[in-house]
Design an enzyme around this catalytic site. Structure first.
Site, PDB file in Angstrom:
ATOM      1  N   PHE A 124      -5.480   3.021   7.517  1.00 47.23           N
ATOM      2  CA  PHE A 124      -6.913   3.090   7.769  1.00 47.23           C
ATOM      3  C   PHE A 124      -7.229   2.051   8.832  1.00 47.23           C
ATOM      4  O   PHE A 124      -7.038   0.855   8.607  1.00 47.23           O
ATOM      5  CB  PHE A 124      -7.616   2.761   6.442  1.00 47.23           C
ATOM      6  N   TRP A 153      -5.191  -5.748  12.304  1.00 52.51           N
ATOM      7  CA  TRP A 153      -4.922  -5.974  10.871  1.00 52.51           C
ATOM      8  C   TRP A 153      -4.870  -4.674  10.067  1.00 52.51           C
ATOM      9  O   TRP A 153      -5.505  -4.541   9.018  1.00 52.51           O
ATOM     10  CB  TRP A 153      -5.974  -6.894  10.246  1.00 52.51           C
ATOM     11  N   LEU A 327       2.012 -25.106 -14.522  1.00 52.33           N
ATOM     12  CA  LEU A 327       3.437 -25.255 -14.224  1.00 52.33           C
ATOM     13  C   LEU A 327       3.765 -26.598 -13.577  1.00 52.33           C
ATOM     14  O   LEU A 327       4.933 -26.970 -13.473  1.00 52.33           O
ATOM     15  CB  LEU A 327       3.922 -24.116 -13.304  1.00 52.33           C
ATOM     16  N   GLU A 352     -11.312  -5.452   2.526  1.00 50.78           N
ATOM     17  CA  GLU A 352     -12.214  -4.432   1.970  1.00 50.78           C
ATOM     18  C   GLU A 352     -13.624  -5.013   1.776  1.00 50.78           C
ATOM     19  O   GLU A 352     -14.329  -4.658   0.846  1.00 50.78           O
ATOM     20  CB  GLU A 352     -11.682  -3.876   0.638  1.00 50.78           C
TER      21      GLU A 352
END
Lengths: 373, 264
Positions: A124, A153, A327, A352
């Site tokens: 797209f 992109w 962690l 998006e």
């Protein structure tokens, strides 16, 4: 994860995707990330299982499941590798579904089956260096059925066969379909990114490239916005999957790592973190499922999709950061995937439509005319 | 050749299994799934079919269980079975292993398969015995823990896992084979197969349809009596040896083993 309210098919397809993510995707994800490698062979396997056309009708070569099922698949695969998640999300949501929604019967029958079966990949191409969410500012132009311009992109840019490209036609944007290998068409640069290194993000050059129009002339903006409405739900699912992966590794570590003679999970400071992380993930999932169910029911879902993406992406960034915190030093090393989750999560607040754009969508629906200057 | 695969619906692996103290039966209220061990039996059937050494006409998934057990059959069909048979009847509730084996044998008699396959154990009862019981009722040879099968028309060569190594056994068909989970890696069902599973033929039968004698099944027909349930004793906490200096760690492990006279 509570699967209450899912149908048997939804549960079964979700558990297939989960098993595939655990057995095939997750064990290789760190290597793909390090080598910046697009896992072509795994995408092919996804196609063979029917995962490249989850919500595409069976008559077009898809599995014929609904959009929620597709979101469940995106979440599970993204839990294994977020790069693979976005490859699939763009291929199906942004590349295949707009053809089904807007294509002529002839276009749909010709273009969709190879995409739904995973023989071909879709992309797209909307964004340009000076246009993205502001789709009206496009400079790529159409002249006599040929496109000229630069796109930026483009997810799947170097690997896709079918591209949906937006261009001014002549004043208002229209959507077009361009095939890889067409005259004057070239992926020119693979972008080096913070994360999602197993996915392709490329710039495209179009020079007098023959294209076929998708939908009505001048309907490009509407097509792009409708595509993003659904695409945001898939990105919300991706963000939820990344966050879940981060929680899973944090919980595992909290049980195994001992300090002061007990597992760190026995310390309340860690318990509080993990409880918040899981609660936020479940809330993000609930928003995502709600938006997907509205889409399945053909109800408006623009605001709900924006809310799902806004919330899921923000908690994905927070939860992945907290997982590193749980962690400790291990989380900061590249020997464990926590740091990859953190890098992968950030982009969900950007593509998006950025989080700022999502808030704009939500606020405009809330305030109506009063939101406009 | 006709292959029947016995499958079972069991509580999902993620669900903590509990006995309902008032009924003495397992609480099956939570999420359920196809017994994972049975997926190896379905895969074994598929490999016989695809192997080409014999002509397999159909693979039939067979289960006994409440109405929800249909889900296990759908899963079996999505993994490759051509059709399924569901034996369900209120009179069957509470059947022990012998009664269940008898009931399944009656269903199988109606199908007259050349080969019956099943998983090595169920993930709930974990008896490991149903295959042998079914075989006894059907007067067929039976093998357990089979991890390799070579089928030829009329006979079957199997390798089975034993405590002392491997047995190679050749038997005549028809036979009942319970397969070990090392026999294969079950395939992924395709989405198409998952979505299409409900459309494959499913034969729902009750005890009258298969000529079952009602007094040999269910709670009344079962000789096993369960009671006096106790939680397993808590295991003593283990000793954790942190690996700070590997040479020291090895010494500590050797000392630990030596103390317990575990080193020859």
């Amino acid at each position: 994860m509570n699967t209450h309210g899912l149908t048997d098919d939804q549960k079964d397809i979700r558990s297939l995707a989960a098993r595939f993510a655990d057995e095939v995707v997750a064990p290789q994800a760190m290597q793909w990330d390090k080598e910046h490698r697009f896992p072509k062979e795994v995408v092919q396997q996804l196609g063979e299982l029917g995962l490249m056309g989850v919500c595409v009708p069976q008559s077009l070569g898809g599995a014929g499941a609904d959009f929620l099922t597709y979101a469940l698949v995106i979440e599970e695969l993204s839990r294994g590798d977020a790069g693979l998640g976005v490859t699939l999300a763009v291929h199906t949501g942004a590349g295949t579904l707009p053809i089904i929604a807007r294509g002529t019967r002839q276009q749909v029958e010709r273009l969709v089956p190879p995409l739904a079966q995973g023989h071909e990949l879709a992309a797209f191409a909307l964004t340009e260096s000076n246009a993205g969410s502001d789709a009206g500012a496009l400079t790529t132009s159409a002249d006599n059925g040929c496109l000229t311009g630069m796109k930026q992109w483009v997810t799947n840019g170097s690997v896709a066969h079918v591209f949906i490209v937006f261009a001014k036609d002549p004043d208002r944007p229209s959507a077009f379909v361009v095939r890889r290998g067409a005259h004057g068409f070239k992926p020119v640069r693979e972008t080096d990114k913070l994360g999602l290194n197993s996915s392709s993000t490329a710039d495209l050059q179009l020079q007098d490239t023959p294209a076929e129009r998708l939908g009505l002339p001048g309907a490009g903006l509407r097509i792009a916005l409708a595509t993003l409405d659904g695409g945001r739900i898939a990105i919300a699912a991706q963000a939820t999957g990344i966050a879940q992966a981060a929680l899973d590794i944090a919980v595992e570590h909290a049980k195994e790592r001992h300090t002061f003679g007990k597992p760190i999970g026995a310390h309340q400071a860690i318990q509080q973190k993990l409880a918040d992380m899981q609660t936020e993930i479940e809330a993000a999932r609930a928003l995502t499922w709600r938006a997907a169910r509205l889409k399945d029911a053909d109800r408006p879902h623009t605001v709900e999709g924006a809310q799902a993406k806004l919330f899921a992406s923000s908690i994905a960034r927070r939860v992945t950061g907290e997982a590193i915190q749980v962690l400790g030093g291990y989380g900061y090393t590249r020997e464990l995937p926590a740091e990859r989750y953190y890098r992968d999560a950030k982009v969900t607040e950007i593509y998006e439509g950025t989080s700022e754009i999502q808030r704009l969508v939500i606020a405009r629906a809330l305030l109506g005319e009063a939101a406009r200057e | 050749m006709k292959i029947c695969v016995l499958v079972k619906e069991v509580p999902d692996a993620a669900v903590e299994k509990r006995i309902n103290p008032s009924t003495g039966r397992m609480d099956r209220g939570g999420e359920r799934n196809l017994n994972p061990y049975d997926t190896h039996a379905i895969e074994a059937a598929m490999q016989v079919k695809e192997g080409g050494a014999v002509d397999v006409e159909e693979i039939i998934a067979v289960t006994m269980g409440p109405s929800t057990a249909v889900r296990a059959l759908h899963k079996a069909v999505s993994l490759g079975a051509d059709r399924s048979v569901h034996l369900s009847d209120d009179a069957l509730a509470g059947s022990d292993v012998v009664a269940t084996g008898y009931a399944l044998a009656k269903v199988l008699e109606r199908e007259s398969p050349d080969l019956v396959l099943l998983g090595q154990q169920s993930d709930d009862g974990e008896c490991y015995t149903i295959g042998a019981v079914v075989a006894d009722y059907l007067r067929m040879p039976s093998l357990t823990q089979v991890i390799k099968m070579d089928v030829t028309p009329g006979s079957l060569r199997c390798e089975r896992q034993a405590e002392y190594g491997y047995d190679t056994v050749e038997i005549e068909l028809p036979a009942v084979i319970s397969v070990g989970d090392a026999i294969n890696e079950p395939r992924y069902p395709s989405l198409k197969a998952i979505m299409g599973a409900k459309k494959k033929p499913l034969d729902a039968v009750g005890i009258g349809d298969v000529g079952l004698e009602a007094d040999r099944v269910g709670e009344a027909g079962s000789k096993v009596v369960c009671g006096d349930f106790k939680a397993p004793p808590q295991k003593a906490a283990g000793e954790i040896i942190e690996d700070e200096d590997t040479n020291e760690t090895v010494e500590k492990i050797i000392a630990w083993l030596d103390e317990r006279k575990l080193l020859a």
